[in-house]
Design a protein around this motif. Structure first.
Motif, PDB file in Angstrom:
ATOM      1  N   ALA A  44       0.427  42.235  -6.200  1.00  0.00           N
ATOM      2  CA  ALA A  44      -0.766  43.013  -5.850  1.00  0.00           C
ATOM      3  C   ALA A  44      -1.765  43.017  -7.006  1.00  0.00           C
ATOM      4  O   ALA A  44      -2.961  42.818  -6.801  1.00  0.00           O
ATOM      5  CB  ALA A  44      -0.381  44.440  -5.470  1.00  0.00           C
ATOM      6  N   ALA A  45      -1.283  43.213  -8.212  1.00  0.00           N
ATOM      7  CA  ALA A  45      -2.174  43.238  -9.374  1.00  0.00           C
ATOM      8  C   ALA A  45      -2.750  41.846  -9.633  1.00  0.00           C
ATOM      9  O   ALA A  45      -3.946  41.701  -9.903  1.00  0.00           O
ATOM     10  CB  ALA A  45      -1.426  43.749 -10.603  1.00  0.00           C
ATOM     11  N   GLY A  46      -1.906  40.827  -9.518  1.00  0.00           N
ATOM     12  CA  GLY A  46      -2.354  39.462  -9.784  1.00  0.00           C
ATOM     13  C   GLY A  46      -3.385  38.960  -8.794  1.00  0.00           C
ATOM     14  O   GLY A  46      -4.243  38.139  -9.133  1.00  0.00           O
ATOM     15  N   SER A  47      -3.318  39.452  -7.573  1.00  0.00           N
ATOM     16  CA  SER A  47      -4.273  39.016  -6.552  1.00  0.00           C
ATOM     17  C   SER A  47      -5.532  39.878  -6.541  1.00  0.00           C
ATOM     18  O   SER A  47      -6.436  39.643  -5.742  1.00  0.00           O
ATOM     19  CB  SER A  47      -3.616  39.061  -5.170  1.00  0.00           C
ATOM     20  N   GLY A  48      -5.567  40.898  -7.397  1.00  0.00           N
ATOM     21  CA  GLY A  48      -6.737  41.757  -7.477  1.00  0.00           C
ATOM     22  C   GLY A  48      -6.761  42.876  -6.454  1.00  0.00           C
ATOM     23  O   GLY A  48      -7.757  43.570  -6.312  1.00  0.00           O
ATOM     24  N   GLN A  49      -5.653  43.082  -5.732  1.00  0.00           N
ATOM     25  CA  GLN A  49      -5.612  44.151  -4.732  1.00  0.00           C
ATOM     26  C   GLN A  49      -5.652  45.535  -5.374  1.00  0.00           C
ATOM     27  O   GLN A  49      -6.139  46.483  -4.754  1.00  0.00           O
ATOM     28  CB  GLN A  49      -4.352  44.041  -3.873  1.00  0.00           C
ATOM     29  N   ALA A  50      -5.107  45.643  -6.575  1.00  0.00           N
ATOM     30  CA  ALA A  50      -5.057  46.935  -7.255  1.00  0.00           C
ATOM     31  C   ALA A  50      -4.876  46.701  -8.750  1.00  0.00           C
ATOM     32  O   ALA A  50      -4.312  45.684  -9.153  1.00  0.00           O
ATOM     33  CB  ALA A  50      -3.885  47.765  -6.722  1.00  0.00           C
ATOM     34  N   PRO A  51      -5.346  47.645  -9.571  1.00  0.00           N
ATOM     35  CA  PRO A  51      -5.055  47.561 -11.007  1.00  0.00           C
ATOM     36  C   PRO A  51      -3.539  47.650 -11.230  1.00  0.00           C
ATOM     37  O   PRO A  51      -2.811  48.188 -10.388  1.00  0.00           O
ATOM     38  CB  PRO A  51      -5.764  48.781 -11.594  1.00  0.00           C
ATOM     39  N   GLU A  52      -3.077  47.142 -12.354  1.00  0.00           N
ATOM     40  CA  GLU A  52      -1.636  47.069 -12.613  1.00  0.00           C
ATOM     41  C   GLU A  52      -0.927  48.402 -12.457  1.00  0.00           C
ATOM     42  O   GLU A  52       0.104  48.490 -11.786  1.00  0.00           O
ATOM     43  CB  GLU A  52      -1.391  46.504 -14.017  1.00  0.00           C
ATOM     44  N   ALA A  53      -1.437  49.448 -13.079  1.00  0.00           N
ATOM     45  CA  ALA A  53      -0.767  50.755 -13.028  1.00  0.00           C
ATOM     46  C   ALA A  53      -0.721  51.291 -11.600  1.00  0.00           C
ATOM     47  O   ALA A  53       0.303  51.816 -11.159  1.00  0.00           O
ATOM     48  CB  ALA A  53      -1.460  51.751 -13.947  1.00  0.00           C
TER      49      ALA A  53
END
Length: 92
Positions: free
Chosen positions: A61-70
């Motif tokens: 999710a973070a890598g695809s830009g869906q959400a920030p890592e945290a």
């Protein structure tokens, strides 16, 4: 002698450095809580599998830009916890 919590924090720090993920803060207690829920709801070996899959989902999710890592990590752990609770209740 170090406490279990100190040893775990040191290990997390070592892993993060080894994987060159030094800018990310890890909520060890949240991860251990989900692992415990999965272990009790399913079987003990479900704990590492659940945390691995939640981490993988958060990373994707973070890598695809869906959400920030945290936020991705919080959402993945929350979903895994809800699924473990549903498994314990027999609603899955």
């Amino acid at each position: 002698m170090k406490s279990q919590e100190e040893l775990l924090e040191d290990w997390v720090h070592t892993l993060l450095q080894g994987f060159e993920i030094t800018e990310l803060s890890i909520d060890t207690n949240a991860i251990l809580k989900v692992a415990g829920e999965a272990a009790h709801a399913v079987v003990r070996p479900a704990a590492p599998l659940t945390t691995f899959i939640a981490g993988l989902a958060a990373g994707l999710a973070a890598g695809s830009g869906q959400a920030p890592e945290a936020a991705a990590m919080r959402a993945a752990l929350e979903l895994a916890g809800k699924m473990a609770a549903a498994e314990a209740d027999g609603t899955i």
